[in-house]
Design an enzyme around this catalytic site. Structure first.
Site, PDB file in Angstrom:
ATOM      1  N   ASP A 178       7.356 -13.489  -2.026  1.00 30.29           N
ATOM      2  CA  ASP A 178       7.324 -14.996  -1.560  1.00 30.29           C
ATOM      3  C   ASP A 178       8.265 -15.932  -1.994  1.00 30.29           C
ATOM      4  O   ASP A 178       8.088 -17.106  -1.781  1.00 30.29           O
ATOM      5  CB  ASP A 178       5.757 -15.426  -2.042  1.00 30.29           C
ATOM      6  CG  ASP A 178       4.582 -14.577  -2.020  1.00 30.29           C
ATOM      7  OD1 ASP A 178       4.495 -14.017  -0.886  1.00 30.29           O
ATOM      8  OD2 ASP A 178       4.170 -14.027  -2.753  1.00 30.29           O
ATOM      9  N   LYS A 201      12.582 -15.616   1.813  1.00 29.31           N
ATOM     10  CA  LYS A 201      13.690 -14.752   2.670  1.00 29.31           C
ATOM     11  C   LYS A 201      13.681 -14.858   3.894  1.00 29.31           C
ATOM     12  O   LYS A 201      14.798 -14.984   4.500  1.00 29.31           O
ATOM     13  CB  LYS A 201      13.279 -13.382   2.074  1.00 29.31           C
ATOM     14  CG  LYS A 201      13.354 -13.178   0.777  1.00 29.31           C
ATOM     15  CD  LYS A 201      13.146 -11.566   0.432  1.00 29.31           C
ATOM     16  CE  LYS A 201      11.579 -11.208   0.595  1.00 29.31           C
ATOM     17  NZ  LYS A 201      10.587 -11.837  -0.298  1.00 29.31           N
ATOM     18  N   GLN A 240       9.155  -8.193  -0.154  1.00 31.13           N
ATOM     19  CA  GLN A 240       8.604  -8.415  -1.512  1.00 31.13           C
ATOM     20  C   GLN A 240       9.809  -8.864  -2.122  1.00 31.13           C
ATOM     21  O   GLN A 240      10.551  -9.581  -1.918  1.00 31.13           O
ATOM     22  CB  GLN A 240       7.965  -7.146  -1.915  1.00 31.13           C
ATOM     23  CG  GLN A 240       6.719  -6.814  -1.215  1.00 31.13           C
ATOM     24  CD  GLN A 240       6.783  -5.938  -0.099  1.00 31.13           C
ATOM     25  OE1 GLN A 240       7.628  -5.000   0.205  1.00 31.13           O
ATOM     26  NE2 GLN A 240       5.882  -5.934   0.865  1.00 31.13           N
ATOM     27  N   GLY A 291       4.786 -11.089   4.589  1.00 26.25           N
ATOM     28  CA  GLY A 291       4.918 -11.994   5.681  1.00 26.25           C
ATOM     29  C   GLY A 291       5.830 -12.927   5.405  1.00 26.25           C
ATOM     30  O   GLY A 291       6.303 -13.604   4.315  1.00 26.25           O
ATOM     31  N   HIS A 292       7.007 -12.880   6.201  1.00 21.14           N
ATOM     32  CA  HIS A 292       8.155 -13.940   6.292  1.00 21.14           C
ATOM     33  C   HIS A 292       7.998 -14.981   7.263  1.00 21.14           C
ATOM     34  O   HIS A 292       7.672 -14.641   8.316  1.00 21.14           O
ATOM     35  CB  HIS A 292       9.477 -13.002   6.709  1.00 21.14           C
ATOM     36  CG  HIS A 292       9.915 -11.951   5.831  1.00 21.14           C
ATOM     37  ND1 HIS A 292      10.982 -11.249   5.842  1.00 21.14           N
ATOM     38  CD2 HIS A 292       9.235 -11.604   4.377  1.00 21.14           C
ATOM     39  CE1 HIS A 292      11.197 -10.404   4.608  1.00 21.14           C
ATOM     40  NE2 HIS A 292       9.875 -10.619   4.095  1.00 21.14           N
TER      41      HIS A 292
END
Length: 423
Positions: free
Chosen positions: A13, A16, A224, A40-41
């Site tokens: 989180d 990225k 991650q 989730g990006h």
């Protein structure tokens, strides 16, 4: 020819997706090397927030080709929905997105296995996202898995049935109450498989090799964070893949000596989702304020993130393991308004002060030792140059650089791609 690597240095989180999006214009290929749709990006630009789960974060740029590498695990149902969500943006998915034949598939029964396993643990739960990631990687290392390339085989459905039947027997073994309609789940799964077939499958290690020979620039994107690495993270409260720099080599088939820059991304403070040790976690109004201002909720799971001060012991460990050459500090704007800031510089570990990340960082063994910094009140979100930043923030940044012996090249002051200060 350039092969650079971008990864998170904390418990995920870190932001990225935003930085990949910012950097994509410098690269021909963006390649995701590990993880699954539990990550989730989040990207934000032109007033729109996008959450990508499997597709690399360079997909919104016209020039870059996006590669899903062999180290990734793909849920066809989630993947199809992700592609459908991009339809309104006029992206030529067929041309811009390619998939490694060696990437493993997440079956509906993998998700069910995940739920059954977690339910059976009771209070010892590891905080799984229940997306089937762990069971899929277990099948991969157990040499049972189905891969994207298997979709092209005439007996794919027979292979699927054999593995799904095995999974159902394992689910029964856990002895927990689990309500599901497998026939319904399988219908959705095979419909999604037909959609995936419309994309190009590649032998990604050969593709990446030829791209390097042709002088293409490549950015490898991790999911991650380093402290969730299955080998080097806070085991067993980790993910099931190698989130560190080595994972880019095994997850894409790129030789280690080809990697040039290693971009390490970290938040100006620390967060963690789910279970597991967190030495600098805050349980007071300061931690609550960080969570509120930073909107600390998982972009995929919606789970609240635990918040705490920046942990330099853990960060130094991640920098060392990954060979980080450049740092990027995210969410500096969230720390505006605090009178005092703290950075953990050492641990008191079983009564002795240490500056390295030990085998066990559980609360009963570790007490963080802090250095205090003066806070700032200014709103950073509209600032565009490093010179504009408050002196207190510059001192905070310079201290981190000195301790880590790596330069901080980017300071993020908001979620939008424009709120990115190059130093």
């Amino acid at each position: 020819m350039t092969v650079d690597l971008l990864l998170g240095l904390q418990w995920g989180d870190e932001g990225k997706g935003k930085i990949v999006d910012v950097l994509t214009s410098n690269y021909d290929i963006i390649a995701r090397f590990q993880g699954g749709p539990n990550a989730g990006h989040t990207l934000e630009f032109d007033g729109i927030k996008h959450v990508l789960r499997t597709i690399p974060s360079g997909i919104f740029h016209k020039s870059a080709v996006n590669v899903i590498g062999n180290g990734v695990v793909i849920d066809p149902v989630v993947f199809q929905k992700e592609i459908e969500g991009l339809a309104k943006f006029n992206i030529d998915i067929k041309k811009k997105l390619i998939i490694s034949r060696k990437a493993h598939l997440i079956l509906p029964t993998h998700r069910l296995l995940d739920a059954a396993s977690e339910a059976s643990k009771g209070k010892a739960k590891i905080g799984s996202t229940l997306k089937g990631i762990g069971p899929t990687y277990m099948d991969k290392t157990g040499r049972n898995g189905l891969r994207v390339g298997d979709i092209e085989l005439v007996d794919f459905k027979e292979r699927y049935r054999a593995l799904a039947d095995k999974h159902e027997a394992m689910i029964a073994f856990y002895g927990v109450e689990l309500q599901y309609n497998l026939e319904e789940l399988e219908t959705e799964f095979f419909e999604s498989i037909e959609e995936i077939k419309k994309l190009d499958f590649i032998d990604s290690e050969e593709y990446m090799y030829q791209a390097q020979k042709a002088g293409k620039s490549i950015l490898c994107e991790g999911a991650q964070g380093s402290l969730l690495d299955v080998d080097f993270g806070t085991y067993p409260f980790v993910t099931s893949s190698n989130t560190t720099a080595a994972g880019a080599c095994t997850g894409l088939g790129i030789a280690p000596n080809r990697i040039k820059e290693v971009y390490g991304i970290f938040k100006a403070y620390t967060t963690r989702v789910g279970s597991g040790p967190f030495p600098t976690e805050l349980f007071d109004e300061v931690g609550a304020a960080m969570a509120k201002v930073g909107n600390e909720f998982g972009s995929v799971t919606g789970r609240a993130r635990r918040c705490g001060w920046l942990d330099l012991v853990a960060l130094k460990y991640a920098v060392q393991v990954n060979g980080v050459t450049q740092l990027m500090m995210m969410k500096g704007d969230v720390l505006s308004g605090f009178d005092t800031l703290k950075i953990c510089t050492e641990y008191n570990y079983k009564g002795k002060n240490i500056a390295h990340f030990p085998y066990n960082v559980e609360e009963e063994n570790v007490t963080p030792i802090y250095k205090e910094f003066k806070g700032w009140k200014q709103d950073l979100t509209g600032m565009t140059t490093y010179e504009e930043l408050p002196i207190e923030l510059k001192e905070y940044i310079e201290f981190i650089e000195k301790e880590l012996e790596v330069p901080i090249k980017i300071v993020s002051v908001g979620p939008d791609r424009k709120q990115t200060i190059m130093k």
